[in-house]
Scaffold this motif. Structure first.
Motif, PDB file in Angstrom:
ATOM      1  N   GLU A  53       7.123  -9.952   6.480  1.00  0.00           N
ATOM      2  CA  GLU A  53       6.567  -9.323   5.280  1.00  0.00           C
ATOM      3  C   GLU A  53       6.869 -10.232   4.092  1.00  0.00           C
ATOM      4  OE1 GLU A  53       7.137  -5.059   4.576  1.00  0.00           O
ATOM      5  OE2 GLU A  53       7.832  -5.539   2.558  1.00  0.00           O
ATOM      6  N   TRP A 102       8.965  -3.085 -12.296  1.00  0.00           N
ATOM      7  CA  TRP A 102       8.077  -3.643 -13.328  1.00  0.00           C
ATOM      8  C   TRP A 102       7.662  -2.522 -14.271  1.00  0.00           C
ATOM      9  CZ3 TRP A 102       7.686  -4.389  -8.099  1.00  0.00           C
ATOM     10  CH2 TRP A 102       8.021  -5.664  -7.659  1.00  0.00           C
ATOM     11  N   ARG A 142       2.221  -8.527   0.546  1.00  0.00           N
ATOM     12  CA  ARG A 142       2.181  -7.422  -0.418  1.00  0.00           C
ATOM     13  C   ARG A 142       2.226  -7.974  -1.843  1.00  0.00           C
ATOM     14  NH1 ARG A 142       6.320  -2.849   1.541  1.00  0.00           N
ATOM     15  NH2 ARG A 142       5.078  -1.678   0.031  1.00  0.00           N
ATOM     16  N   TYR A 143       1.576  -7.262  -2.748  1.00  0.00           N
ATOM     17  CA  TYR A 143       1.547  -7.666  -4.162  1.00  0.00           C
ATOM     18  C   TYR A 143       2.008  -6.490  -5.021  1.00  0.00           C
ATOM     19  CZ  TYR A 143      -1.653 -11.090  -2.090  1.00  0.00           C
ATOM     20  OH  TYR A 143      -2.219 -12.061  -1.296  1.00  0.00           O
ATOM     21  N   PHE A 144       2.664  -6.795  -6.129  1.00  0.00           N
ATOM     22  CA  PHE A 144       3.144  -5.735  -7.014  1.00  0.00           C
ATOM     23  C   PHE A 144       2.761  -6.012  -8.470  1.00  0.00           C
ATOM     24  CE2 PHE A 144       5.731  -5.363  -3.261  1.00  0.00           C
ATOM     25  CZ  PHE A 144       5.791  -3.990  -3.070  1.00  0.00           C
ATOM     26  N   ALA A 145       2.733  -4.919  -9.232  1.00  0.00           N
ATOM     27  CA  ALA A 145       2.516  -4.958 -10.687  1.00  0.00           C
ATOM     28  C   ALA A 145       1.179  -5.638 -11.004  1.00  0.00           C
ATOM     29  CB  ALA A 145       3.706  -5.606 -11.380  1.00  0.00           C
ATOM     30  N   ALA A 151       9.220 -12.862  -2.134  1.00  0.00           N
ATOM     31  CA  ALA A 151      10.268 -12.329  -1.253  1.00  0.00           C
ATOM     32  C   ALA A 151       9.796 -12.432   0.186  1.00  0.00           C
ATOM     33  CB  ALA A 151      10.560 -10.868  -1.603  1.00  0.00           C
ATOM     34  N   TRP A 185       1.570  -5.137 -19.159  1.00  0.00           N
ATOM     35  CA  TRP A 185       2.825  -5.334 -18.449  1.00  0.00           C
ATOM     36  C   TRP A 185       3.837  -5.989 -19.377  1.00  0.00           C
ATOM     37  CZ3 TRP A 185       3.491  -3.008 -13.910  1.00  0.00           C
ATOM     38  CH2 TRP A 185       2.350  -2.619 -13.205  1.00  0.00           C
ATOM     39  N   GLU A 219       7.004   0.693 -11.874  1.00  0.00           N
ATOM     40  CA  GLU A 219       6.649   0.459 -10.477  1.00  0.00           C
ATOM     41  C   GLU A 219       7.841  -0.204  -9.786  1.00  0.00           C
ATOM     42  OE1 GLU A 219       2.912  -1.567 -10.107  1.00  0.00           O
ATOM     43  OE2 GLU A 219       3.367  -2.382  -8.119  1.00  0.00           O
ATOM     44  N   GLY A 258      12.264   0.104  -0.726  1.00  0.00           N
ATOM     45  CA  GLY A 258      13.037  -0.582   0.315  1.00  0.00           C
ATOM     46  C   GLY A 258      13.780  -1.777  -0.254  1.00  0.00           C
ATOM     47  N   MET A 259      13.040  -2.748  -0.771  1.00  0.00           N
ATOM     48  CA  MET A 259      13.707  -3.925  -1.338  1.00  0.00           C
ATOM     49  C   MET A 259      14.520  -3.546  -2.573  1.00  0.00           C
ATOM     50  SD  MET A 259      12.227  -7.589  -2.641  1.00  0.00           S
ATOM     51  CE  MET A 259      13.307  -8.661  -3.611  1.00  0.00           C
ATOM     52  N   PHE A 268       5.132 -11.285  -6.680  1.00  0.00           N
ATOM     53  CA  PHE A 268       5.138 -10.396  -7.839  1.00  0.00           C
ATOM     54  C   PHE A 268       5.569 -11.163  -9.087  1.00  0.00           C
ATOM     55  CE2 PHE A 268       8.773  -9.482  -4.962  1.00  0.00           C
ATOM     56  CZ  PHE A 268       9.830  -9.970  -5.715  1.00  0.00           C
ATOM     57  N   TYR A 315       9.436  -1.781  -5.674  1.00  0.00           N
ATOM     58  CA  TYR A 315       9.137  -2.248  -4.315  1.00  0.00           C
ATOM     59  C   TYR A 315      10.032  -1.435  -3.381  1.00  0.00           C
ATOM     60  CZ  TYR A 315       8.570  -5.950  -0.648  1.00  0.00           C
ATOM     61  OH  TYR A 315       8.292  -6.675   0.484  1.00  0.00           O
ATOM     62  N   ALA A 361       6.125 -10.905  -0.039  1.00  0.00           N
ATOM     63  CA  ALA A 361       5.645 -10.249  -1.260  1.00  0.00           C
ATOM     64  C   ALA A 361       5.592 -11.252  -2.397  1.00  0.00           C
ATOM     65  CB  ALA A 361       6.560  -9.089  -1.637  1.00  0.00           C
ATOM     66  N   ARG A 390      -0.703  -6.879  -8.035  1.00  0.00           N
ATOM     67  CA  ARG A 390      -1.309  -5.791  -7.243  1.00  0.00           C
ATOM     68  C   ARG A 390      -2.646  -5.378  -7.862  1.00  0.00           C
ATOM     69  NH1 ARG A 390      -1.441  -0.922  -8.624  1.00  0.00           N
ATOM     70  NH2 ARG A 390       0.345  -1.084 -10.023  1.00  0.00           N
ATOM     71  N   GLN A 450      11.711  -8.673   2.254  1.00  0.00           N
ATOM     72  CA  GLN A 450      12.348  -7.907   1.178  1.00  0.00           C
ATOM     73  C   GLN A 450      13.601  -8.560   0.595  1.00  0.00           C
ATOM     74  OE1 GLN A 450      12.473  -3.684   1.990  1.00  0.00           O
ATOM     75  NE2 GLN A 450      10.306  -3.652   2.507  1.00  0.00           N
TER      76      GLN A 450
END
Lengths: 83, 164
Positions: free
Chosen positions: A73, B126, A6-9, A56, B137, B54, B58-59, A77, B56, A75, A12, A59
């Motif tokens: 999983e 974020w 998974r990727y964020f910000a 991570a 960002w 934004e 759960g985490m 970010f 994540y 991640a 992502r 998580q």
């Protein structure tokens, strides 16, 4: 072995929200990152070793040596900026 | 009793939150709260029209729960709650609430600051700012890592790798 990535910000936006990666032979999160960088293109730029990328496993923040398992999983970010 | 951690789009009401946190607890003699809000400027640079947050799922919740557990080990506190908003927020809106109760003020002051320092560098949120020239960002701050180090916790959130 398959892992969910998974990727964020900003990552992502560059790489998509998530993907399933065939990770046979990849023992650690660091090895997975190098594997993704080796694809080239946006992955090579976004996950480059010179960039501040946090990661991570299941998580929890982790280092490069965190051990992968089937169904894990992972991640990636940028540094976090909440609060 | 309300959950200790809540991530949500909706705004929060400080008075209601404090009332719920201390309800029925005659041992509480101090309540300390922190609220983070959206600025419309950064230093001399004005013109922030909105902020998008934004997280994540759960985490984020699990990491803040762990921070609160740590706060209970370090400080003599009676209750704690963190509410953090996500989504698009406008200047002047509330972003985050940290509320802590204790018998005497010192422990609640310290625990509230500890939780905020921890959250800034370890919880996966974020921020993206929208300015007249476009959206970007927000960069992490080295000063936030330094704030956590006061509590004996090494933080490297804002640190770039060698050679970067």
């Amino acid at each position: 072995m398959r892992v969910r990535v998974r990727y964020f910000a900003s990552l992502r936006e560059a790489l998509g929200a998530e993907e399933t990666v065939e990770a046979d032979g990849l023992a650690t999160v660091g090895a997975l990152r190098d594997h993704l960088v080796a694809r080239g293109g946006a992955h090579a730029v976004g996950l480059a070793r010179g960039r501040a990328v946090r990661q991570a496993l299941d998580q929890r923040l982790c280092g490069d040596d965190a051990a992968l398992r089937d169904g894990a999983e992972v991640a990636f970010f940028p540094p976090v900026t909440g609060g | 009793m309300a959950a200790r951690v809540e991530i949500r789009h909706e705004d929060f009401d400080l008075g209601r939150e404090v009332a719920a946190l201390r309800e029925g607890d005659g041992g509480t003699g101090a309540v300390v709260t922190f609220i983070g809000t959206v600025r419309d400027r950064e230093g001399d640079c004005a013109g922030i029209s909105s902020l998008e947050l934004e997280h994540y799922p759960g985490m984020t919740e699990a990491s803040i729960e762990a921070m609160i557990d740590d706060a209970f080990r370090r400080f003599d506190i009676r209750a704690a709650r963190v509410v953090h908003r996500v989504g698009v927020l406008k200047p002047l809106e509330q972003i985050v609430l940290v509320a802590v109760t204790s018998a005497h003020r010192g422990q609640a002051f310290q625990a509230c600051e500890f939780l905020m320092d921890y959250l800034k560098t370890q919880a996966p949120f974020w921020k993206k700012e929208t300015r007249p020239e476009g959206a970007c960002w927000v960069d992490a701050r080295v000063s936030d890592d330094a704030a956590l180090e006061r509590w004996g916790i090494q933080a490297t959130n804002a640190v770039a790798p060698p050679g970067a």
